[in-house]
Write a protein that holds these residues in place. Structure first.
Motif, PDB file in Angstrom:
ATOM      1  N   UNK A 129      55.985  46.240  79.123  1.00 50.99           N
ATOM      2  CA  UNK A 129      57.055  45.714  78.264  1.00 50.99           C
ATOM      3  C   UNK A 129      57.913  46.831  77.674  1.00 50.99           C
ATOM      4  N   UNK A 130      57.435  48.080  77.782  1.00 49.14           N
ATOM      5  CA  UNK A 130      58.165  49.254  77.295  1.00 49.14           C
ATOM      6  C   UNK A 130      58.610  49.077  75.840  1.00 49.14           C
ATOM      7  N   UNK A 131      57.655  48.705  75.010  1.00 48.60           N
ATOM      8  CA  UNK A 131      57.929  48.446  73.600  1.00 48.60           C
ATOM      9  C   UNK A 131      57.924  49.733  72.789  1.00 48.60           C
ATOM     10  N   UNK A 132      58.665  49.700  71.695  1.00 43.18           N
ATOM     11  CA  UNK A 132      58.657  50.782  70.720  1.00 43.18           C
ATOM     12  C   UNK A 132      58.209  50.222  69.375  1.00 43.18           C
ATOM     13  N   UNK A 133      57.754  51.087  68.526  1.00 43.77           N
ATOM     14  CA  UNK A 133      57.318  50.641  67.202  1.00 43.77           C
ATOM     15  C   UNK A 133      58.488  49.992  66.460  1.00 43.77           C
ATOM     16  N   UNK A 134      58.195  48.836  65.868  1.00 43.62           N
ATOM     17  CA  UNK A 134      59.229  48.091  65.177  1.00 43.62           C
ATOM     18  C   UNK A 134      59.904  47.028  66.017  1.00 43.62           C
ATOM     19  N   UNK A 135      59.602  46.972  67.316  1.00 46.15           N
ATOM     20  CA  UNK A 135      60.210  45.981  68.210  1.00 46.15           C
ATOM     21  C   UNK A 135      59.660  44.582  67.935  1.00 46.15           C
TER      22      UNK A 135
END
Length: 233
Positions: free
Chosen positions: A48-54
């Motif tokens: 999902x290539x998520x970043x913190x806060x997404x």
């Protein structure tokens, strides 16, 4: 998003809910305890290539097996939303994720998600869901529209294996599909469920590849599980 209720299978929603609700406990064990599945779920979350806060949405979250991995990716400042339409299944998901303040489990239709209270969805995940939809490619289109440019959509689904050792694997897969397709009392179908499933999954994953730039295109679990991830442009 357009109204997609007409794209659901011909099985009445009440019957489908009763079926999956009845098998919630067994499904939960399989979803969490099958060898190799936890690693697969971690890989799906990473795709999902998520970043913190997404903000990430899982359509058809089931008993919530993926939700902790998604929570880990977005961190406490992020938001994880799990959507499913089956009451007993959702209760297990709520119990399983009660300790996660950033995980929200809501009841709703994956083709018409109740997301009015959330905006700016960064990623959408659907595992073992598109095979249940009448028009899977159109659902993928709506999911892509939901995340918009720079968002990510990830699909993971089971279909027949293309590996050299596929025949025995596919025989087991066919039996599982037949037994997990309501009503389970039918032994013969005019259109084989596993072939219908293959066509839907092929079409859904192909549509995602057409709509996005690939970030994942893999097979897992003896070639049975197909993982496709794409970033919208």
């Amino acid at each position: 998003m357009s109204d997609l209720r007409s794209r659901l299978p011909s099985t009445k929603p009440e019957n489908a809910q009763e079926f999956y609700g009845r098998w919630a406990a067994l499904y939960d064990v399989i979803a969490r305890r099958t060898p190799g599945i936890p690693a697969l779920r971690r890989r799906v979350a990473a795709a999902c290539e998520l970043e913190r806060g997404d903000t990430v949405v899982e359509m058809g979250c089931g008993t919530g097996a993926n939700l902790p991995y998604l929570s880990e990716q977005v961190g406490p400042e992020g938001t994880v939303i799990g959507i499913d339409f089956t009451g007993p299944v959702l209760e297990r998901a709520r119990e399983f994720t009660a300790e996660y303040d950033n995980v929200h489990v809501v009841r709703g239709d994956a083709t018409q998600p109740p997301l009015a209270d959330w905006s700016d969805v960064d990623a959408l995940l659907a595992t073992f869901v598109v095979g249940m939809l009448e028009d899977a490619p159109d659902a993928v289109d709506d999911w892509c529209d939901l995340v918009g440019p720079d968002g990510t959509v990830v699909l993971a689904n089971a279909a027949r294996s293309d590996e050299w050792y596929a025949p025995p694997v596919n025989a087991v897969f066919r039996a599982i599909v037949v037994l997990s397709t309501p009503p389970t009392t039918k032994l013969r179908y005019e259109n084989a469920p596993h072939l219908r499933l293959d066509r839907k999954i092929d079409a859904a994953h192909r549509r995602l590849r057409e709509r996005s730039r690939a970030v994942a295109d893999e097979t897992h679990v003896f070639g049975v599980v197909r993982l496709t991830g794409g970033r919208l442009e």
